[in-house]
Write an enzyme that holds these catalytic residues in place. Structure first.
Site, PDB file in Angstrom:
ATOM      1  N   ASP A  11       0.813  -1.222   0.000  1.00 35.03           N
ATOM      2  CA  ASP A  11       0.000   0.000   0.000  1.00 35.03           C
ATOM      3  C   ASP A  11       0.849   1.277   0.000  1.00 35.03           C
ATOM      4  OD1 ASP A  11       1.040  -0.098   2.522  1.00 35.03           O
ATOM      5  OD2 ASP A  11      -0.872   0.137   3.581  1.00 35.03           O
ATOM      6  N   GLY A  12       2.166   1.126  -0.118  1.00 34.06           N
ATOM      7  CA  GLY A  12       3.057   2.278  -0.188  1.00 34.06           C
ATOM      8  C   GLY A  12       3.690   2.671   1.128  1.00 34.06           C
ATOM      9  N   GLU A  13       3.249   2.083   2.250  1.00 34.94           N
ATOM     10  CA  GLU A  13       3.862   2.400   3.540  1.00 34.94           C
ATOM     11  C   GLU A  13       5.312   1.919   3.565  1.00 34.94           C
ATOM     12  OE1 GLU A  13       1.569   0.806   6.718  1.00 34.94           O
ATOM     13  OE2 GLU A  13      -0.139   2.154   6.382  1.00 34.94           O
TER      14      GLU A  13
ATOM     15  N   LYS B 138      17.635  40.541  -8.434  1.00 36.56           N
ATOM     16  CA  LYS B 138      16.564  39.715  -8.996  1.00 36.56           C
ATOM     17  C   LYS B 138      15.312  39.867  -8.147  1.00 36.56           C
ATOM     18  CE  LYS B 138      16.917  35.346  -8.251  1.00 36.56           C
ATOM     19  NZ  LYS B 138      17.479  33.983  -8.247  1.00 36.56           N
TER      20      LYS B 138
ATOM     21  N   GLN C 162      11.127  27.138   2.912  1.00 41.06           N
ATOM     22  CA  GLN C 162       9.897  27.561   3.590  1.00 41.06           C
ATOM     23  C   GLN C 162      10.234  27.874   5.050  1.00 41.06           C
ATOM     24  OE1 GLN C 162       6.322  25.267   2.671  1.00 41.06           O
ATOM     25  NE2 GLN C 162       7.454  24.158   1.089  1.00 41.06           N
TER      26      GLN C 162
ATOM     27  N   HIS D  71      19.346  26.990   3.322  1.00 37.26           N
ATOM     28  CA  HIS D  71      18.922  28.154   2.534  1.00 37.26           C
ATOM     29  C   HIS D  71      18.988  29.424   3.376  1.00 37.26           C
ATOM     30  CE1 HIS D  71      17.016  30.286  -0.715  1.00 37.26           C
ATOM     31  NE2 HIS D  71      16.051  30.717   0.081  1.00 37.26           N
TER      32      HIS D  71
END
Length: 330
Positions: free
Chosen positions: A41-43, A198, A101, A134
């Site tokens: 199931d992708g787990e 920029k 972020q 960042h």
């Protein structure tokens, strides 16, 4: 002197296997035995196949594409090590996803970098080893120690070896946010600095236009420095601007080669002479191009891990003579 924490054990999930093998080799050890797979199931299914009780565990994993999968792999592996009584768990994240972020740019925005820091700490990480965040202030999002390495030292060594005479070299900051790191780069090379002003379009992610240019690059070899290249549009536009102002060649040194979308095509058709990247993110063969040169930071990270394990200063690491290896084109 032996560390009281226990022996070094280096593990990896699926994001940086080649780098992890390089790090283990330089530490004169083998990669830890573990499996990271998926259920139907992708787990994520993660198994540690050796004892880590009391050991000084280092997990090598960049949270690069697919970001959420690699982040979840790292969190689950940290949890497994904690529940297996590891003496200390260091998450070695050459590339820290969600780092862009780091603040509320608009009303109701999340601060996802802080959320990721909380998740890593809650999972059981004892400390973080990363490179070129960042925004360096992201270190303050953690309540555990963070060792922040700087790729600029690697690029300084590379440029000095590659160019020798730097009389015709000028460092160019591709945007205002990179001025501080570019200025440091220019000071280390003892060359002038120029700046591309920029401006980003707040309505369109990863889109920016050049507003102004500050400095003199006429007849010079321009070297741009940045922490990450995603779509490549901004860097390629900055390279075109530099050439329009009279530079005879433009090179770019970028720590994290995200290379999303049609970035490789843009770079291939740009006025960049060469893009020099670090392998904080593994670049697949499909994204390799003669203009893209990749340096391995495995030896640099291995030296940092050795110093952390033996309670030595990380600052001494920046005086090393060899901090990278060139990775041949596939």
């Amino acid at each position: 002197m032996n560390s009281p924490i226990g022996e070094i054990k280096v593990f990896c999930a699926n994001a940086n296997r080649q780098m992890a093998a390089t790090i283990a080799r330089h530490l004169h050890t083998d990669l830890g035995l573990s499996d990271v797979s998926r259920f139907s199931d992708g787990e994520i299914n993660m198994r540690v196949n050796e004892t880590v009780r009391g050991s000084d565990v280092f997990i090598i994993q960049s949270t690069s594409h697919p970001v959420n999968d690699h982040l979840m792999e790292l969190l689950i592996m940290i949890d497994a090590m904690k529940r297996s009584s590891a003496g200390r768990i260091t998450a070695v994240m050459p590339y820290f996803g969600y780092a862009r972020q780091d603040r509320k740019a608009r009303s109701h925005d999340p601060i996802s970098a802080k959320l990721v820091a909380n998740l890593l700490t809650t999972a059981g990480a004892s400390r973080i080893l990363t490179m070129d965040l960042h925004c360096p202030q992201i270190q303050g999002f953690f309540d555990i120690p963070v060792d922040h390495l700087r790729g600029v030292f690697i690029f300084v060594d590379y440029i000095k070896n590659a160019f020798g005479d730097l009389n015709d070299v000028v460092v160019v900051s591709p945007d205002l946010g990179s001025v501080a790191r570019s200025n440091s780069f220019a000071e280390m090379l003892d060359v002038p600095l120029a700046i591309v002003d920029k401006r980003r379009n707040p309505q369109v992610a990863d889109k920016a236009v050049v507003a102004n240019f500050i400095g003199d690059v006429k007849g010079k070899i321009a070297i741009m420095l940045d922490d990450v290249i995603a779509t490549g549009g901004s860097l390629c536009n900055a390279a075109a601007t530099v050439m329009e102002h009279g530079a005879k060649a433009v090179y770019a040194c970028v720590t994290h080669p995200v290379l999303s979308g049609n970035a490789v095509e843009l770079i291939a058709n740009s006025q960049l002479e060469r893009l020099i990247c670090l392998d904080t993110i593994e670049v697949p063969a499909a994204k390799r191009h003669p203009k893209i040169e990749i340096l391995s930071v495995g030896p640099f990270l291995a030296a940092a891990i050795d110093r952390i394990h033996n309670h030595k200063s990380i600052g001494g690491l920046f005086k090393m003579d060899i901090r990278y290896q060139q990775i041949p084109l596939l």
